[in-house]
Scaffold this motif. Sequence first.
Motif, PDB file in Angstrom:
ATOM      1  N   MET A   1      74.689 103.320  40.166  1.00 10.72           N
ATOM      2  CA  MET A   1      73.497 102.868  39.490  1.00 10.72           C
ATOM      3  C   MET A   1      73.892 102.337  38.103  1.00 10.72           C
ATOM      4  N   SER A   2      73.359 101.218  37.736  1.00 10.14           N
ATOM      5  CA  SER A   2      73.694 100.596  36.460  1.00 10.14           C
ATOM      6  C   SER A   2      72.805 101.142  35.341  1.00 10.14           C
ATOM      7  N   THR A   3      73.428 101.431  34.214  1.00 10.78           N
ATOM      8  CA  THR A   3      72.671 101.939  33.065  1.00 10.78           C
ATOM      9  C   THR A   3      72.260 100.805  32.130  1.00 10.78           C
ATOM     10  N   GLY A   4      72.663  99.575  32.466  1.00  5.62           N
ATOM     11  CA  GLY A   4      72.328  98.449  31.611  1.00  5.62           C
ATOM     12  C   GLY A   4      73.385  98.176  30.558  1.00  5.62           C
ATOM     13  N   ALA A   5      74.356  99.048  30.438  1.00  7.53           N
ATOM     14  CA  ALA A   5      75.421  98.850  29.459  1.00  7.53           C
ATOM     15  C   ALA A   5      76.383  97.794  29.980  1.00  7.53           C
ATOM     16  N   ARG A   6      76.783  96.903  29.108  1.00  3.43           N
ATOM     17  CA  ARG A   6      77.674  95.820  29.485  1.00  3.43           C
ATOM     18  C   ARG A   6      79.017  96.022  28.793  1.00  3.43           C
ATOM     19  N   ARG A   7      80.085  95.817  29.521  1.00  2.00           N
ATOM     20  CA  ARG A   7      81.415  95.926  28.923  1.00  2.00           C
ATOM     21  C   ARG A   7      81.635  94.777  27.950  1.00  2.00           C
ATOM     22  N   LEU A   8      82.263  95.092  26.842  1.00  4.61           N
ATOM     23  CA  LEU A   8      82.549  94.073  25.843  1.00  4.61           C
ATOM     24  C   LEU A   8      83.860  93.373  26.176  1.00  4.61           C
ATOM     25  N   SER A   9      83.918  92.077  25.869  1.00  3.55           N
ATOM     26  CA  SER A   9      85.162  91.342  26.055  1.00  3.55           C
ATOM     27  C   SER A   9      86.130  91.705  24.936  1.00  3.55           C
ATOM     28  N   GLY A  10      87.373  91.304  25.092  1.00  5.22           N
ATOM     29  CA  GLY A  10      88.379  91.564  24.067  1.00  5.22           C
ATOM     30  C   GLY A  10      88.016  90.936  22.735  1.00  5.22           C
ATOM     31  N   LEU A  11      87.480  89.701  22.776  1.00  3.95           N
ATOM     32  CA  LEU A  11      87.087  89.039  21.535  1.00  3.95           C
ATOM     33  C   LEU A  11      85.915  89.753  20.869  1.00  3.95           C
ATOM     34  N   GLN A  12      84.969  90.221  21.658  1.00  2.00           N
ATOM     35  CA  GLN A  12      83.831  90.944  21.082  1.00  2.00           C
ATOM     36  C   GLN A  12      84.299  92.224  20.395  1.00  2.00           C
ATOM     37  N   ARG A  42      77.406  90.177   6.343  1.00  2.00           N
ATOM     38  CA  ARG A  42      76.287  90.231   7.294  1.00  2.00           C
ATOM     39  C   ARG A  42      75.740  88.834   7.572  1.00  2.00           C
ATOM     40  N   ALA A  43      75.568  88.037   6.522  1.00  4.09           N
ATOM     41  CA  ALA A  43      75.051  86.672   6.689  1.00  4.09           C
ATOM     42  C   ALA A  43      75.990  85.832   7.545  1.00  4.09           C
ATOM     43  N   GLU A  44      77.292  85.954   7.316  1.00  8.94           N
ATOM     44  CA  GLU A  44      78.264  85.183   8.101  1.00  8.94           C
ATOM     45  C   GLU A  44      78.252  85.599   9.569  1.00  8.94           C
ATOM     46  N   PHE A  45      78.216  86.890   9.824  1.00  7.24           N
ATOM     47  CA  PHE A  45      78.198  87.356  11.209  1.00  7.24           C
ATOM     48  C   PHE A  45      76.900  86.941  11.898  1.00  7.24           C
ATOM     49  N   GLU A  46      75.776  87.044  11.205  1.00  4.75           N
ATOM     50  CA  GLU A  46      74.502  86.639  11.796  1.00  4.75           C
ATOM     51  C   GLU A  46      74.453  85.135  12.034  1.00  4.75           C
ATOM     52  N   LYS A  47      75.019  84.361  11.114  1.00  5.14           N
ATOM     53  CA  LYS A  47      75.038  82.897  11.259  1.00  5.14           C
ATOM     54  C   LYS A  47      75.794  82.488  12.520  1.00  5.14           C
ATOM     55  N   ASN A  48      76.809  83.250  12.861  1.00  5.04           N
ATOM     56  CA  ASN A  48      77.657  82.891  13.996  1.00  5.04           C
ATOM     57  C   ASN A  48      77.284  83.602  15.295  1.00  5.04           C
ATOM     58  N   LEU A  49      76.147  84.276  15.317  1.00  6.88           N
ATOM     59  CA  LEU A  49      75.680  84.929  16.539  1.00  6.88           C
ATOM     60  C   LEU A  49      75.413  83.935  17.664  1.00  6.88           C
ATOM     61  N   ILE A  51      77.117  81.335  18.531  1.00  7.76           N
ATOM     62  CA  ILE A  51      78.299  80.719  19.138  1.00  7.76           C
ATOM     63  C   ILE A  51      78.416  81.180  20.582  1.00  7.76           C
ATOM     64  N   ASP A  52      78.645  80.230  21.467  1.00  9.61           N
ATOM     65  CA  ASP A  52      78.783  80.548  22.887  1.00  9.61           C
ATOM     66  C   ASP A  52      79.979  81.476  23.101  1.00  9.61           C
ATOM     67  N   ARG A  53      79.799  82.502  23.891  1.00 11.65           N
ATOM     68  CA  ARG A  53      80.869  83.477  24.165  1.00 11.65           C
ATOM     69  C   ARG A  53      82.112  82.814  24.748  1.00 11.65           C
ATOM     70  N   LYS A  54      81.928  81.684  25.392  1.00 15.04           N
ATOM     71  CA  LYS A  54      83.053  80.992  26.037  1.00 15.04           C
ATOM     72  C   LYS A  54      83.813  80.088  25.067  1.00 15.04           C
ATOM     73  N   ASN A  55      83.313  79.919  23.860  1.00 17.73           N
ATOM     74  CA  ASN A  55      83.970  79.081  22.857  1.00 17.73           C
ATOM     75  C   ASN A  55      85.033  79.910  22.130  1.00 17.73           C
ATOM     76  N   THR A  56      86.085  80.235  22.853  1.00 15.57           N
ATOM     77  CA  THR A  56      87.107  81.132  22.307  1.00 15.57           C
ATOM     78  C   THR A  56      87.866  80.520  21.137  1.00 15.57           C
ATOM     79  N   LEU A  57      88.049  79.211  21.134  1.00 21.27           N
ATOM     80  CA  LEU A  57      88.757  78.584  20.010  1.00 21.27           C
ATOM     81  C   LEU A  57      88.012  78.805  18.694  1.00 21.27           C
ATOM     82  N   LYS A  58      86.719  78.597  18.711  1.00 17.86           N
ATOM     83  CA  LYS A  58      85.907  78.788  17.505  1.00 17.86           C
ATOM     84  C   LYS A  58      85.909  80.259  17.084  1.00 17.86           C
ATOM     85  N   ILE A  59      85.743  81.145  18.052  1.00 19.01           N
ATOM     86  CA  ILE A  59      85.707  82.580  17.741  1.00 19.01           C
ATOM     87  C   ILE A  59      87.044  83.044  17.170  1.00 19.01           C
ATOM     88  N   GLU A  60      88.148  82.604  17.779  1.00 22.24           N
ATOM     89  CA  GLU A  60      89.470  82.985  17.276  1.00 22.24           C
ATOM     90  C   GLU A  60      89.705  82.429  15.879  1.00 22.24           C
TER      91      GLU A  60
END
Length: 84
Positions: A1-12, A42-49, A51-60
Amino acid sequence: MSTGARRLSGLQIQVLKLYREIIRAARDKDTEVKTTVLSYARAEFEKNLTIDRKNTLKIEHLLRRGAKQLQTLQSPDFVGVNFR
């Protein structure tokens, strides 16, 4: 049964680790600098929320930039903030 928790990726996991390290580093600064650093982070992290999870170049890129800013913050010579 799923609890709704999602595994985080390495980048996350790296992003959350960087955010926690910034908070810890800010604790060692005087009140004014600490407040400014935490607000900016906080402002920087919120501003970049949106960003598509698949855009690894930008995130890195942002992780590297944040790591450099963290090193500066952790430096014993760091006395003020200038984010221009």
